[in-house]
Design a protein around this motif. Structure first.
Motif, PDB file in Angstrom:
ATOM      1  N   SER A   1       1.040   7.233 -15.130  1.00  0.00           N
ATOM      2  CA  SER A   1       0.768   6.838 -13.748  1.00  0.00           C
ATOM      3  C   SER A   1       1.546   7.730 -12.781  1.00  0.00           C
ATOM      4  CB  SER A   1       1.136   5.368 -13.526  1.00  0.00           C
ATOM      5  OG  SER A   1       2.526   5.179 -13.689  1.00  0.00           O
ATOM      6  N   THR A   2       1.100   7.752 -11.543  1.00  0.00           N
ATOM      7  CA  THR A   2       1.782   8.521 -10.500  1.00  0.00           C
ATOM      8  C   THR A   2       2.808   7.629  -9.820  1.00  0.00           C
ATOM      9  OG1 THR A   2      -0.150   9.900 -10.130  1.00  0.00           O
ATOM     10  CG2 THR A   2       1.466   9.809  -8.347  1.00  0.00           C
ATOM     11  N   ARG A   3       4.005   8.154  -9.647  1.00  0.00           N
ATOM     12  CA  ARG A   3       5.068   7.459  -8.918  1.00  0.00           C
ATOM     13  C   ARG A   3       5.308   8.224  -7.631  1.00  0.00           C
ATOM     14  NH1 ARG A   3       7.913   3.851 -12.578  1.00  0.00           N
ATOM     15  NH2 ARG A   3       6.287   3.350 -14.076  1.00  0.00           N
ATOM     16  N   THR A   4       5.428   7.496  -6.539  1.00  0.00           N
ATOM     17  CA  THR A   4       5.652   8.102  -5.230  1.00  0.00           C
ATOM     18  C   THR A   4       7.055   7.769  -4.744  1.00  0.00           C
ATOM     19  OG1 THR A   4       3.311   7.995  -4.684  1.00  0.00           O
ATOM     20  CG2 THR A   4       4.846   8.220  -2.837  1.00  0.00           C
TER      21      THR A   4
ATOM     22  N   ALA B   1       2.971   7.389   4.226  1.00  0.00           N
ATOM     23  CA  ALA B   1       2.600   8.024   5.495  1.00  0.00           C
ATOM     24  C   ALA B   1       3.529   7.573   6.617  1.00  0.00           C
ATOM     25  CB  ALA B   1       1.140   7.717   5.829  1.00  0.00           C
ATOM     26  N   TRP B   2       3.861   6.284   6.675  1.00  0.00           N
ATOM     27  CA  TRP B   2       4.729   5.746   7.719  1.00  0.00           C
ATOM     28  C   TRP B   2       6.129   6.354   7.620  1.00  0.00           C
ATOM     29  CZ3 TRP B   2       9.214   3.012   8.617  1.00  0.00           C
ATOM     30  CH2 TRP B   2       9.338   2.396   9.872  1.00  0.00           C
ATOM     31  N   TYR B   3       6.721   6.355   6.438  1.00  0.00           N
ATOM     32  CA  TYR B   3       8.076   6.886   6.279  1.00  0.00           C
ATOM     33  C   TYR B   3       8.131   8.388   6.567  1.00  0.00           C
ATOM     34  CZ  TYR B   3      10.008   2.466   4.897  1.00  0.00           C
ATOM     35  OH  TYR B   3      10.441   1.160   4.936  1.00  0.00           O
ATOM     36  N   ALA B   4       7.066   9.109   6.265  1.00  0.00           N
ATOM     37  CA  ALA B   4       7.022  10.539   6.584  1.00  0.00           C
ATOM     38  C   ALA B   4       6.858  10.748   8.089  1.00  0.00           C
ATOM     39  CB  ALA B   4       5.876  11.212   5.825  1.00  0.00           C
ATOM     40  N   ARG B   5       5.911  10.052   8.696  1.00  0.00           N
ATOM     41  CA  ARG B   5       5.608  10.246  10.115  1.00  0.00           C
ATOM     42  C   ARG B   5       6.707   9.704  11.016  1.00  0.00           C
ATOM     43  NH1 ARG B   5       2.781   7.118  14.151  1.00  0.00           N
ATOM     44  NH2 ARG B   5       2.581   5.436  12.656  1.00  0.00           N
ATOM     45  N   VAL B   6       7.206   8.520  10.722  1.00  0.00           N
ATOM     46  CA  VAL B   6       8.137   7.843  11.619  1.00  0.00           C
ATOM     47  C   VAL B   6       9.587   8.259  11.385  1.00  0.00           C
ATOM     48  CG1 VAL B   6       8.990   5.567  12.342  1.00  0.00           C
ATOM     49  CG2 VAL B   6       6.548   5.900  11.883  1.00  0.00           C
ATOM     50  N   LEU B   7       9.985   8.442  10.119  1.00  0.00           N
ATOM     51  CA  LEU B   7      11.382   8.747   9.824  1.00  0.00           C
ATOM     52  C   LEU B   7      11.605  10.151   9.272  1.00  0.00           C
ATOM     53  CD1 LEU B   7      12.588   5.342   8.346  1.00  0.00           C
ATOM     54  CD2 LEU B   7      12.687   6.152  10.709  1.00  0.00           C
ATOM     55  N   GLY B   8      10.529  10.935   9.161  1.00  0.00           N
ATOM     56  CA  GLY B   8      10.667  12.328   8.763  1.00  0.00           C
ATOM     57  C   GLY B   8      11.024  12.549   7.305  1.00  0.00           C
ATOM     58  N   MET B   9      10.750  11.584   6.453  1.00  0.00           N
ATOM     59  CA  MET B   9      11.043  11.735   5.024  1.00  0.00           C
ATOM     60  C   MET B   9       9.989  12.603   4.355  1.00  0.00           C
ATOM     61  SD  MET B   9      12.219   7.921   3.982  1.00  0.00           S
ATOM     62  CE  MET B   9      13.533   7.086   4.852  1.00  0.00           C
TER      63      MET B   9
ATOM     64  N   ASP C   1       0.850  -1.183   0.000  1.00  0.00           N
ATOM     65  CA  ASP C   1       0.000   0.000   0.000  1.00  0.00           C
ATOM     66  C   ASP C   1       0.893   1.243   0.000  1.00  0.00           C
ATOM     67  OD1 ASP C   1      -1.623   2.187   0.789  1.00  0.00           O
ATOM     68  OD2 ASP C   1      -2.928   0.890   1.979  1.00  0.00           O
ATOM     69  N   VAL C   2       0.973   1.892  -1.150  1.00  0.00           N
ATOM     70  CA  VAL C   2       1.845   3.062  -1.292  1.00  0.00           C
ATOM     71  C   VAL C   2       1.469   4.150  -0.294  1.00  0.00           C
ATOM     72  CG1 VAL C   2       2.515   4.956  -2.830  1.00  0.00           C
ATOM     73  CG2 VAL C   2       2.469   2.609  -3.691  1.00  0.00           C
ATOM     74  N   GLU C   3       0.174   4.413  -0.135  1.00  0.00           N
ATOM     75  CA  GLU C   3      -0.266   5.479   0.776  1.00  0.00           C
ATOM     76  C   GLU C   3       0.143   5.188   2.216  1.00  0.00           C
ATOM     77  OE1 GLU C   3      -1.419   8.436  -0.121  1.00  0.00           O
ATOM     78  OE2 GLU C   3      -1.184   7.743  -2.178  1.00  0.00           O
ATOM     79  N   ALA C   4      -0.065   3.956   2.673  1.00  0.00           N
ATOM     80  CA  ALA C   4       0.301   3.589   4.044  1.00  0.00           C
ATOM     81  C   ALA C   4       1.809   3.671   4.247  1.00  0.00           C
ATOM     82  CB  ALA C   4      -0.202   2.179   4.370  1.00  0.00           C
ATOM     83  N   SER C   5       2.563   3.204   3.270  1.00  0.00           N
ATOM     84  CA  SER C   5       4.023   3.248   3.384  1.00  0.00           C
ATOM     85  C   SER C   5       4.538   4.679   3.358  1.00  0.00           C
ATOM     86  CB  SER C   5       4.673   2.443   2.259  1.00  0.00           C
ATOM     87  OG  SER C   5       4.398   1.075   2.435  1.00  0.00           O
TER      88      SER C   5
ATOM     89  N   ARG D   1       9.863  -2.299  12.366  1.00  0.00           N
ATOM     90  CA  ARG D   1       9.360  -2.813  11.088  1.00  0.00           C
ATOM     91  C   ARG D   1       8.421  -1.801  10.453  1.00  0.00           C
ATOM     92  NH1 ARG D   1      11.228  -7.823  10.063  1.00  0.00           N
ATOM     93  NH2 ARG D   1      11.878  -8.974  11.910  1.00  0.00           N
ATOM     94  N   ASP D   2       8.507  -1.694   9.116  1.00  0.00           N
ATOM     95  CA  ASP D   2       7.605  -0.799   8.393  1.00  0.00           C
ATOM     96  C   ASP D   2       6.255  -1.505   8.178  1.00  0.00           C
ATOM     97  OD1 ASP D   2       7.812  -2.466   6.136  1.00  0.00           O
ATOM     98  OD2 ASP D   2       8.802  -0.968   4.891  1.00  0.00           O
ATOM     99  N   PRO D   3       5.283  -0.859   7.539  1.00  0.00           N
ATOM    100  CA  PRO D   3       3.956  -1.477   7.392  1.00  0.00           C
ATOM    101  C   PRO D   3       3.952  -2.823   6.667  1.00  0.00           C
ATOM    102  CG  PRO D   3       3.816   0.856   6.907  1.00  0.00           C
ATOM    103  CD  PRO D   3       5.279   0.526   7.051  1.00  0.00           C
ATOM    104  N   ASP D   4       4.960  -3.102   5.825  1.00  0.00           N
ATOM    105  CA  ASP D   4       5.030  -4.381   5.123  1.00  0.00           C
ATOM    106  C   ASP D   4       5.829  -5.433   5.876  1.00  0.00           C
ATOM    107  OD1 ASP D   4       3.559  -3.946   2.605  1.00  0.00           O
ATOM    108  OD2 ASP D   4       5.049  -2.378   2.309  1.00  0.00           O
TER     109      ASP D   4
END
Length: 132
Positions: free
Chosen positions: A40-43, A21-29, A15-19, A119-122
């Motif tokens: 297509s959109t690439r994140t 959000a996690w990397y932004a919130r948890v690691l400040g990316m 899940d791109v959105e969940a990942s 661990r990340d969301p995956d």
């Protein structure tokens, strides 16, 4: 020929959105969205001079030139920080992120590092470390 650094890496995620959000919130990316040639959109997640592309595991092999058998949750990666390990652990606890191990001393590329593992969301193993 001798390589000198990574330019970017690609994480296969469920899940791109969940990942993102996690990397932004948890690691400040920082999140960066762009349009691919196919429309297509690439994140991507950026930090310092580095970039992680988030590839949805559901994407076709044709849409993304990728590994033969991409799998979400198969990354073991170490990020460096200047934050002391006890503060990293406190940050994870404050966000409700389970600590798998640490702070603990491990061997880094340039010598001993102090690491905290989560661990990340995956389910990929994410190590956040600092050199003494």
């Amino acid at each position: 020929m001798k390589v000198k650094a990574f330019d970017h890496i690609v994480f296969n995620v469920r899940d791109v959105e969940a990942s993102a959000a996690w990397y932004a919130r948890v690691l400040g990316m920082e999140r960066e969205d762009s349009r691919a040639d196919d429309g297509s959109t690439r994140t991507s997640m950026t930090f310092g001079n580095n970039k992680i592309n988030l590839r949805p595991i559901s994407a076709s092999q044709q849409a993304w030139f990728t590994a033969r058998t991409p799998a979400a949750g198969s990354v073991d990666l170490c990020f460096l920080t200047d934050t002391p390990p006890h503060a990293v652990a406190d940050h994870f606890r404050a966000l409700g992120i389970a600590i798998e191990q640490g702070p603990i001393i491990k061997k880094g590329a340039r010598g001993p590092i102090r690491s905290v593992y989560v661990r990340d969301p995956d389910g990929s193993l994410i190590e956040v470390s600092s050199y003494a």
